[in-house]
Write an enzyme that holds these catalytic residues in place. Structure first.
Site, PDB file in Angstrom:
ATOM      1  N   HIS A  42       1.750   1.764  -3.331  1.00 51.55           N
ATOM      2  CA  HIS A  42       1.758   2.908  -3.945  1.00 51.55           C
ATOM      3  C   HIS A  42       2.018   4.636  -4.079  1.00 51.55           C
ATOM      4  O   HIS A  42       1.334   4.903  -4.049  1.00 51.55           O
ATOM      5  CB  HIS A  42      -0.243   2.548  -3.317  1.00 51.55           C
ATOM      6  CG  HIS A  42      -0.413   1.304  -3.137  1.00 51.55           C
ATOM      7  ND1 HIS A  42      -2.030   0.893  -2.611  1.00 51.55           N
ATOM      8  CD2 HIS A  42      -0.764   0.099  -4.457  1.00 51.55           C
ATOM      9  CE1 HIS A  42      -1.939   0.340  -3.355  1.00 51.55           C
ATOM     10  NE2 HIS A  42      -1.043  -0.766  -3.401  1.00 51.55           N
ATOM     11  N   ASP A  89       1.171  -1.645   0.334  1.00 57.68           N
ATOM     12  CA  ASP A  89      -0.222   0.605  -0.113  1.00 57.68           C
ATOM     13  C   ASP A  89       1.135   1.354  -0.114  1.00 57.68           C
ATOM     14  O   ASP A  89       1.856   1.136  -0.460  1.00 57.68           O
ATOM     15  CB  ASP A  89      -1.256  -0.093   1.044  1.00 57.68           C
ATOM     16  CG  ASP A  89      -2.115   0.709   0.793  1.00 57.68           C
ATOM     17  OD1 ASP A  89      -2.488   1.761   0.008  1.00 57.68           O
ATOM     18  OD2 ASP A  89      -3.399   0.455   0.833  1.00 57.68           O
TER      19      ASP A  89
END
Length: 511
Positions: free
Chosen positions: A331, A308
């Site tokens: 991310h 993430d």
């Protein structure tokens, strides 16, 4: 006075002091042995001054023991009180990787908590299995050091977690707490990642962006789900700090967290450096470092690989400086999502004065991103992204005021349009270069509250053509700002000046 009498008196006084010194040392030695403690050194003289005992035989023996000792252990002062170092092994922690060592850690912490600038030692060469544990500082002295040189591992049986917990290792309400060393915190998270559904599902864009590259993740670390039993849906953060000030985390590795690796909530004066975060790119929702309601935060010389956001900056954060970070897979570095909480309630969010510089981002969904929910309020302002090198990044630069993360727990299955928004203004992008695999820039701003004060300077982003992949050009919607220099590719969608009308701005709560 007779000179012979003076000499005899002086000799008797010296003899008495010498015997007292030796007797005191002998008593200390016996007390230490009786308590099954390794005594490393004596205090510098008596509590009322004087170091006339320092040259004694016992002092020399203890100094030699200090030199030969592999790891620091609990020390005993000459006055009978405990000094600053507390080894968890002396409190019953076995470090065999199978026995629950939580009680040993709790006992060492309880003693360390009573001493200013004390040190809790987790020795190298051992694997310490800990159930969920909280090191509370409500009544603790300041400036405690947690010296982590060994390895701490999380349980993988569902029984240890009950119906689910928000965190595994927690440090709360401390003034001056340092975690340092060459050790590892291992959340053994694969037993959680492989189960479905997860507690925080991501939208299709984020799910599809998980990198196949696993960043030094070894398959030998995986845990059998069948052996562990079904895990609860709520996944814990590996290491969390709450309500603390003057926090330092340095040197350690945090790997394979079930969810977020390192979280700071309601903290101030935080320093994170020379830390390594490691989880595979397909481990969903495993943020590297998560900040919320925290101020004066510096993160540098840190490597983050996760599934993430490498760094996630949430509401209530200001004065955040991130530099010399290596991010990927993951991310990217994100502010948000802001404007809605985990109970699906729209909220006011405030983030200001964030600086991200001299950072490398590779194999990620986005590079530097701001994401907000429609329906929220508040503002994001005073943000600088500079000297960012991106490589194999889907969308290097993004502002998304239409952020919508699917969640079965919310009544709204879709994300309806809302008139209110979190205001985004004063965002600067300088010297951002590298390659992208989908789109160089994506600015999607609110119809009612457009983004303003967006400046771009020295932007050079080149496509990395993948077989069968269609690339897009820069995208802007309701975005106002200025191009300081020519860009690669040319960005002709940015609007100049200010919005003509601003219907919602006056209704936005001031931060």
């Amino acid at each position: 006075m007779n000179p012979a009498f003076v000499i005899l008196s002086a000799f008797l006084v010296w003899s008495l002091n010498y015997e007292t010194c030796i007797a005191g040392e002998g008593k200390l030695w016996r007390e230490g042995k009786a308590n099954n403690q390794s005594i490393l050194s004596l205090s510098q003289g008596r509590s009322h001054g004087g170091s006339h005992c320092k040259g004694g035989r016992v002092w020399r023996l203890m100094k030699e023991s200090d030199t030969a000792q592999a790891e620091p252990t609990t020390m005993v002062q000459q006055n009978g009180g405990k000094s600053a170092t507390f080894n968890v092994s002396d409190y019953g922690a076995s470090g065999d990787g199978k026995t629950d060592d939580s009680k040993g850690f709790e006992a060492a912490w309880a003693d360390a908590c009573k001493v200013v600038a004390s040190t809790v030692v987790v020795p190298s060469g051992h694997d310490f299995l800990l159930n969920p544990i909280s090191f509370s500082g409500t009544n603790c002295e300041p400036n405690i050091v947690f010296q982590l040189d060994g390895k701490i591992i999380a349980p993988t049986s569902s029984a240890a977690w009950g119906s689910g917990l928000q965190q595994w290792l927690e440090f709360t309400k401390l003034n001056g707490i340092t975690i340092r060393g060459s050790g590892t915190i291992d959340g053994q998270g694969s037993v959680w990642w492989n189960e479905s559904p997860v507690d925080n599902p991501t939208n299709d864009l984020e799910s599809s962006a998980s990198s196949a590259k696993e960043s030094n993740y070894s398959s030998s670390q995986e845990v059998s789900i069948e052996a562990a039993g079904k895990m609860p849906s709520t996944r814990p953060t590996a290491l969390r700090f709450y309500g603390s000030s003057n926090v330092i985390v340095t040197g350690i590795t945090i790997q394979s967290s079930p969810k977020t690796h390192l979280k700071f909530d309601t903290c101030s004066a935080v320093r994170v450096f020379d830390v390594r975060v490691s989880s595979p790119g397909d481990s969903s929702n495993t943020d590297g470092i998560h900040l919320q309601n925290s101020k004066d935060v510096v993160i540098y010389r840190t490597t983050i690989a996760c599934g993430d956001d490498c760094v996630s900056i949430q509401t209530g954060c200001s004065g955040v400086y991130i530099h010399n970070v290596n991010c990927g897979p993951g991310h990217g570095i994100s502010i948000g999502g802001l404007g809605r909480d985990n109970k699906c309630q729209y909220t006011k969010a405030c983030v200001s004065n964030v600086n991200v510089s001299d950072t490398t981002i590779h194999d990620t969904l986005t590079g530097v991103r701001i994401k907000t929910w429609q329906g929220g309020s508040g503002s994001v302002q005073g943000i600088m992204f500079s000297n960012i090198q991106v490589s194999d990044v889907k969308i290097p630069i993004m502002i998304d005021q239409f952020y919508c993360e699917g969640s079965k727990s919310c009544e709204e299955s879709n994300c309806p349009n809302k008139t209110s928004a979190v205001a985004v203004s004063g965002i600067s992008y300088q010297n951002i270069k590298g390659t992208y695999t989908e789109k160089p820039i994506h600015f999607a701003c609110s119809d009612n509250l457009p983004c303003t004060g967006i400046t771009l300077n020295t932007i050079e982003l080149k496509p990395l053509q993948l077989e069968g992949k269609k690339l897009s050009g820069p995208f802007c919607w309701q975005t106002y700002g200025e191009l300081k220099t020519a860009t690669t590719p040319p960005i002709d969608c940015l609007k100049t000046g200010k919005p003509i009308s601003n219907q919602v701005q006056s209704n936005v709560d001031s931060c």
